[in-house]
Design an enzyme around this catalytic site. Structure first.
Site, short mmCIF file in Angstrom:
data_model
loop_
_atom_site.label_atom_id
_atom_site.label_comp_id
_atom_site.label_asym_id
_atom_site.label_seq_id
_atom_site.Cartn_x
_atom_site.Cartn_y
_atom_site.Cartn_z
N ASP A 39 0.82 -1.37 -0.13
CA ASP A 39 0.06 0.00 -0.05
C ASP A 39 0.89 1.24 -0.09
O ASP A 39 0.28 2.29 0.58
CB ASP A 39 -0.92 0.01 1.30
N LYS A 90 2.83 1.91 -5.21
CA LYS A 90 3.35 1.31 -5.93
C LYS A 90 2.94 1.43 -7.60
O LYS A 90 3.53 1.45 -8.66
CB LYS A 90 3.89 -0.11 -6.00
N GLY A 109 -4.45 -4.67 -4.16
CA GLY A 109 -4.98 -3.69 -4.78
C GLY A 109 -4.19 -2.45 -5.05
O GLY A 109 -3.40 -2.11 -4.19
N HIS A 110 -4.40 -1.74 -6.03
CA HIS A 110 -3.58 -0.35 -6.25
C HIS A 110 -4.64 0.42 -7.00
O HIS A 110 -5.34 0.19 -7.83
CB HIS A 110 -2.26 -0.35 -6.84
N GLN A 145 2.13 -6.16 -2.98
CA GLN A 145 2.60 -6.04 -1.56
C GLN A 145 3.87 -5.47 -1.43
O GLN A 145 4.20 -4.24 -1.95
CB GLN A 145 2.67 -7.55 -0.98
N VAL A 198 -7.65 -1.01 -0.56
CA VAL A 198 -8.27 -0.71 -1.67
C VAL A 198 -9.16 -2.01 -2.04
O VAL A 198 -10.18 -2.09 -2.39
CB VAL A 198 -7.09 -0.83 -2.74
#
Length: 429
Positions: A13, A16, A40-41, A223, A298
């Site tokens: 988080d 990235k 998630g991003h 991650q 996310v």
């Protein structure tokens, strides 16, 4: 050859996706080399907000390849839903490629993930329950089913009939759950294979061909380094290797084809899930950072745990990840604080240590040794140059570089690409 790896430097988080998308503007290929749809991003493109969990950031430019590498695990149902969602927002996504060697997440992986973690009670890992760990377990046990197997119904039936017999025994006898039905599962996943077949390829060949042609390849991990299966806060980790070395295995390229490794960090620390967190804040400052930084998962929507920046963690990440540069996000979130703290070491049983312990009992006893720096009141969200930052913000960045031993590649004063300021050309030789 120019392969650049982007690695999270904390517990994930860190932003990235934004940095990857930023660098990807000048890349020819973007490769996701490990993880699954638990990572998630959020990415902003032309003012639109996109939330991705499986698809690489390069998907937004039709002239680039967006590759899901062999080191990833793929939930085909979730992937198709994500694909359809971004297509509905005007992204054609014809440039997606999926490794035929990537392993597949099945419903029994998801069930067993949730049931096994619940069974641990107070000792639970805090998994997202998306079947990632069990899919990697099957991969290591040589009982996994790969994307290529979804394309041949007879092969899929044969492989799945053997695996499902074992999984159903676990579900029924250990967890007292209803068994899964073989034929419907074969039909469902063969259907997914047919829906995805035009995207499936030997991606190791594609990526190496691009590198051999001196094209620009960007490799992104899911991650963060502290969730690495070998080097993270085990057992509160993911099931693969997000660090720079994981890129070579997960994308199918040699280590000699990596030119730079960019570590991504926030100007503070956040974490989702259980496990020790030495600099965690339980006060109004932590709440303020969480709200200003919108620190909610996310994928899971869980509130993230918040703490001061920990350079013991960042030095560990830089060491194991081979960082050549650092991208720092969310500097603006610290604006308005009179004092900002940086953990420079730990005190453990009366001794000062500057490395991250392997023993979690040691980490739980570790007390952060802080340096306090003056904060800044100014709004920095429109700053374009490092020299234009308030002096105290400049000093904060300089001190980070000194403590970590890695120069900055970017610093960000907001969530958008336009608020990410580059300090040099990352693709230059």
């Amino acid at each position: 050859m120019s392969g650049i790896v982007v690695v999270g430097s904390q517990w994930g988080d860190e932003g990235k996706g934004k940095i990857t998308n930023f660098i990807a503007q000048e890349a020819d290929v973007v490769v996701r080399y490990q993880g699954g749809n638990n990572a998630g991003h959020t990415i902003y493109v032309d003012g639109k907000k996109f939330e991705l969990s499986s698809i690489p950031s390069g998907i937004f430019n039709p002239n680039k390849l967006a590759v899901i590498g062999n080191g990833s695990v793929v939930n085909p149902k979730a992937l198709l839903e994500e694909l359809h969602a971004i297509q509905a927002q005007g992204i054609p996504a014809k440039n997606l490629r999926i490794s035929d060697r990537a392993h597949v997440i099945f419903p029994y992986h998801i069930l067993l993930d949730k049931l096994a973690d619940q069974r641990k009670g107070a000792g639970k890992i805090g998994t997202t329950g998306r079947g990632i760990g069990p899919a990697y377990m099957d991969k290591a046990a040589r009982t996994g089913i790969r994307v290529v197997d979804l394309l041949d119904k007879a092969v899929l039936h044969e492989r799945l009939s053997t695996v499902l017999a074992e999984k159903n025994e676990l579900l029924v006898k250990i967890y007292e759950q209803a068994p899964l039905e073989l034929e419907s599962l074969v039909d469902e996943f063969y259907g997914y294979g047919q829906a995805l077949k035009d995207y499936v390829a030997d991606t190791a060949v594609l990526v190496n061909d691009f590198l051999d042609q001196n094209r620009r390849v960007l490799l992104e991990g899911a991650q963060g380094a502290m969730l690495d299966i070998d080097h993270g806060t085990y057992p509160y980790v993911t099931s693969s290797s997000p660090v720079g070395g994981g890129a070579t295995i997960g994308a199918g390229i040699g280590p000699t084809k990596i030119s730079r490794v960019i570590g991504v960090a926030k100007a503070y620390t956040s974490r989702v899930g259980d496990g020790p967190f030495p600099t965690e804040l339980f006060d109004a400052v932590g709440d303020r950072i969480r709200e200003i930084g919108h620190e909610y998962g996310v994928v899971t929507k869980r509130p993230r745990r918040i703490g001061w920046l920990d350079t013991v963690v960042l030095r560990h990440a830089a060491r194991i990840g081979g960082f050549t540069h650092l991208s720092l996000n969310s500097l603006d979130v610290l604006s308005g604080l009179k004092t900002v703290k940086i953990a420079v070491a730990y005190e453990l049983d009366g001794s000062r240590i500057e490395h991250y312990p392997a023993s979690l009992s040691d980490v739980r006893r570790a007390v952060p040794v802080y340096e306090e720096l003056p904060g800044w009141e100014e709004d920095i969200t429109q700053v374009k140059n490092r020299a234009d930052l308030p002096v105290n913000a400049q000093n904060y960045l300089k001190r980070l570089e000194e403590l970590i031993g890695v120069p900055l590649y970017t610093f960000a004063v907001g969530p958008s690409n336009e608020q990410t300021n580059i300090l040099f050309d990352i693709w230059a030789n």
